[in-house]
Enzyme design. Structure first.
Site, PDB file in Angstrom:
ATOM      1  N   ASP A 217       0.866  -1.171   0.000  1.00 46.23           N
ATOM      2  CA  ASP A 217       0.000   0.000   0.000  1.00 46.23           C
ATOM      3  C   ASP A 217       0.911   1.232   0.000  1.00 46.23           C
ATOM      4  O   ASP A 217       2.142   1.135   0.080  1.00 46.23           O
ATOM      5  CB  ASP A 217      -0.973  -0.016   1.183  1.00 46.23           C
ATOM      6  CG  ASP A 217      -2.191   0.880   0.922  1.00 46.23           C
ATOM      7  OD1 ASP A 217      -2.138   1.692  -0.024  1.00 46.23           O
ATOM      8  OD2 ASP A 217      -3.191   0.781   1.667  1.00 46.23           O
TER       9      ASP A 217
HETATM   10  C1  BGC Z   1      -5.174   3.138   0.342  1.00 44.20           C
HETATM   11  C2  BGC Z   1      -5.476   2.055  -0.671  1.00 44.20           C
HETATM   12  C3  BGC Z   1      -5.412   2.634  -2.069  1.00 44.20           C
HETATM   13  C4  BGC Z   1      -4.073   3.279  -2.285  1.00 44.20           C
HETATM   14  C5  BGC Z   1      -3.883   3.843  -3.672  1.00 44.20           C
HETATM   15  C6  BGC Z   1      -3.949   3.941   0.000  1.00 44.20           C
HETATM   16  O1  BGC Z   1      -3.826   5.066   0.794  1.00 44.20           O
HETATM   17  O2  BGC Z   1      -5.042   2.554   1.604  1.00 44.20           O
HETATM   18  O3  BGC Z   1      -6.730   1.497  -0.405  1.00 44.20           O
HETATM   19  O4  BGC Z   1      -5.662   1.637  -3.003  1.00 44.20           O
HETATM   20  O5  BGC Z   1      -3.926   4.333  -1.353  1.00 44.20           O
HETATM   21  O6  BGC Z   1      -4.627   4.973  -3.868  1.00 44.20           O
END
Ligand code: BGC
Length: 749
Positions: free
Chosen positions: A310
């Site tokens: 993530d």
């Molecule tokens: C979130 C994810 C997301 C990613 C990309 C992160 O901050 O936890 O769910 O897919 O950002 O945007």
């Protein structure tokens, strides 16, 4: 038109048709594996490490793009990212949805460089959060958020949402979607509760799988399909204190019982990618957890696809969690724990560190080949090597009427009616109503986060042709019959006094309360109770003696216990999406018979968080299970009755299948849909067994007087649980099955 022009037009059309027709990529798994192997053999270490690197669009942009400023790619930076750093993936937008044409421009530029100007021509895998529809393409069909889709208890609708989202996302030129969220929502304070399909393992698995089926079909390389991404593996949704990205304590037994099965289901449904938990479980950050990422995910669940980190979470192993003593060690820990791609995402540090680590032998070549092989495989499955560019043919049906109709249907089925004193609803269309409250006249509150922008709170960027709840009510009964006074903002009085005064001209009040939009950490709160200003507005309106219909728009169950007894009717909208205003107005005025059911337990008290599948001791010896509304609850404008609950046998072998049938009848005067819910109780077990667990559901449409027989099949998987040794077991003994008020018992040999 003369003949020469005609024939050259024909040739042009033919040429276009040939140019647009997607080239068929190899589909068989063995063929793809061989291609991956061949390609890997040609790649340098730098090219491999680059494939494992994912950067955000910002990194290759000249102008970030905001509501007031058009985004602009930076050609030099883009070339640097692709040619010098060989990046395998790019993600997101800065923060505002682009037009479909502009997406085509971006993706064409990226893929032109990647496929035509690099040694091996490996396409870039672009990824995005198209979480309730194609969030970041202007005008995309934006469905109810997951919590509301789960409230439909209709997996066909979720499959359709997956299909349409895939179509519109791929039409934008983007083949990879960071969705569905397979975390289960068992902590109502968590600001991402609404991204989940609710608290139950079975319901969430069914909805998630339906989405994957719709979005991927059975061939990812089809021009209108996308790769899904299960997130956030695993345990992210259960922070002890309810705040985003904070620790969960989940024993391995409970992890296996509650949190792993939805991911297991998603893997079986064929999702080729998984994103990792940003927080930690039992003291080990998700991104450093070899046991979860490799021993369980690979060796037990047999996941063969690509694991992506993530946002910035590998860096955070050093900057936040301190399990690494340097950013470089963080990269080593994460890659060796089992992460294949790093969402770095704002620089190339991961690339530099991993290259050093590989050259030093600290990260072995087999691990890099394994990770890169998985990444290349997803690109091949998607047919990106053959068809890396946006297929402009798909733009034709983007946000077409059929898609909007499907969205409206989903929104209608998601609305949950929890109170209807003396059948005050549906309201007559001849009434004069006062509409008040902070959620009445905003599109953002219907949609929640990840709508046009990350936080979803840029109201002015919302499509003006869509209806807020107020506008939908005005359309329904005529502007002249509707008075609108805001009353309060979410947390401050604006003109409550005026709203109270205006009740004198109204036959009924539609009171619209709830939450502003939010996403992730900015959505943290410290108290589930609805804001005082809104409760005050409710109390003052009630004092006027006019009938009050409360509509809640919210991402989590904000407590309304204080005002609930005083309301004449209550409609829970959660986050019903862009057609949500129309859907709620349809329910309020009887153009639609509500059939949504709660996918979560709606708590009565801030600390009374006992979920529906509680353990016997939670309702024993003075402890009490006493939510405001139970999981699975929801009213209709008609009445259903149940009879003839029958089992195919009252004693079965673990290898047998048990058939359960039940009759459900519509006893009322209008047709309606009912969700038939089957619950199982394992009466005695070596591990204390839940009060009950959902094991099947079906939504059926019944005309007045009509009866349907609904049948379910259960097998040993349904009777199994995680035993004292953390292994899934089936124990002989007595079980109880319940549908509504009917029960039957059987014995497992
Ligand atoms: C979130 C994810 C997301 C990613 C990309 C992160 O901050 O936890 O769910 O897919 O950002 O945007």
């Amino acid at each position: 038109m003369n003949n020469t022009i005609k024939s050259s037009a024909l040739i042009f059309i033919l040429f276009l048709a040939i140019a647009l027709k997607p080239i068929d990529p190899p589909k068989k798994s063995e063929e793809i594996d061989q291609r991956v192997k061949d390609l890997l053999a040609k790649m340098t270490l730098e090219e491999k490490v680059g494939q494992m690197t994912q950067v955000t669009l910002q990194v290759v942009s000249k102008v970030q793009g905001t509501r007031n400023q058009m985004h602009q790619l930076d050609d030099a930076k883009l070339e640097e990212a692709i040619k010098k750093y060989h990046v395998g993936s790019i993600l997101n937008v800065y923060d505002v949805a682009h037009s479909i044409e502009y997406w085509h421009e971006i993706i064409n530029k990226i893929q032109n460089i990647a496929t035509k100007e690099t040694r091996l021509g490996i396409p870039v895998l672009y990824g995005i959060d198209a979480i309730h529809g194609t969030t970041y393409t202007k005008g995309g069909t934006l469905f109810p958020q997951a919590i509301s889709m789960a409230a439909t208890w209709n997996s066909d609708l979720e499959k359709e949402a997956g299909k349409i989202t895939a179509y519109e996302t791929r039409a934008s030129g983007i083949p990879w979607n960071f969705y569905p969220v397979m975390d289960i929502g068992r902590q109502p304070l968590w600001p991402r509760l609404w991204e989940t399909f609710g608290e139950d393992v079975y319901l969430a698995s069914q909805m998630g799988n339906a989405y994957i089926e719709g979005a991927q079909g059975n061939d990812l390389s089809q021009p209108d399909k996308i790769a899904t991404c299960l997130k956030h593996y695993v345990g992210y949704s259960f922070p002890i204190n309810g705040l985003d990205r904070t620790p969960a304590w989940i024993s391995e037994r409970m992890l296996r019982e509650y949190f792993l099965p939805t991911f297991e289901a998603g893997i079986k449904a064929g999702s080729p990618t998984i994103m990792v938990n940003s927080a930690e479980v039992d003291g080990i950050p998700g991104h450093a957890n070899y046991h979860l990422l490799t021993e369980i995910l690979r060796n037990e669940l047999n996941f063969k696809g690509l694991v992506v980190s993530d946002w910035e979470d590998i860096k955070r192993l050093y900057t936040r969690d301190k399990v690494a003593t340097s950013p470089k060690e963080a990269v080593k820990i994460a890659v060796m724990a089992g992460i294949d791609m790093s969402m770095v995402p704002t620089d190339f540090s991961f690339y530099d560190y991993l290259l050093e680590l590989a050259n030093e032998g600290a990260v072995p070549m087999w691990r890099i080949d394994e990770a890169v092989g998985r990444i290349l495989k997803v690109k091949m499955q998607l047919g990106l090597f053959e068809n890396p560019f946006p297929n402009i043919e798909l733009a034709k049906h983007f946000a077409c009427k059929e898609f909007t109709d499907a969205n409206l249907e989903a929104a209608r089925e998601s609305i949950v009616l929890t109170k209807n004193e003396n059948n005050i609803l549906p309201l007559s269309k001849n009434l004069k109503v006062l509409v008040t409250g902070p959620t009445a006249n905003m599109l953002s509150v219907l949609n929640g986060g990840w709508t046009i922008t990350w936080q979803g709170n840029e109201e002015t960027l919302y499509p003006q042709e869509k209806n807020t709840l107020l506008e939908a009510i005005q359309n329904k009964i005529g502007k002249d019959n509707v008075t609108y006074i805001e009353g309060t903002s979410f947390d401050k009085d604006i003109n409550t006094k005026l709203a109270v005064a205006e009740t004198k001209n109204a036959d009924a009040v539609i009171l619209c309360l709830g939450e502003p939009t939010y996403c992730e950490t900015p959505g943290n709160i410290f108290d589930l109770t609805l804001n005082k200003a809104q409760l005050d507005l409710a109390n003052k309106i009630v004092e006027t003696g006019k009938p009050v219909i409360l509509v809640m728009l919210e991402g989590r169950p904000r407590l309304i216990t204080e005002i609930e007894p005083k309301m004449n009717a209550i409609v829970l909208g959660f986050l019903p999406g862009m057609e949500g205003g129309n859907a709620i107005a349809d329910v309020l005025f009887g153009d639609y018979n509500p059939n949504g059911k709660l996918p979560i337990t709606y708590p009565r008290y801030p600390n009374g968080i006992t979920l529906y599948d509680y353990k016997p001791m939670e309702d024993f010896d003075g402890n009490g299970y006493n939510p405001l509304w139970q999981f699975g609850y929801g009213l209709s404008y008609t009445k259903f009755s149940y009879s003839n609950l029958k089992l195919s046998s009252d004693e079965i072998d673990p290898s047998d299948e048990l058939t359960v049938t039940v009759d459900v009848k519509n006893d009322g005067k209008i047709s309606g849909k009912e969700v038939v819910q089957l619950y199982l109780t394992d009466l005695y077990g070596s591990v204390s067994r839940p009060n009950k667990q959902l094991k099947g559901f079906q939504k059926v449409l019944l005309n007045p007087g009509e009866t349907k027989t609904v049948s379910f099949k259960l097998n040993k998987d349904h009777f199994s649980f995680i035993g004292q040794d953390n292994k899934r077991i089936v124990e002989p003994g007595e079980f109880k099955l319940a549908v509504q008020n009917l029960t039957q018992t059987f014995r497992l040999k």
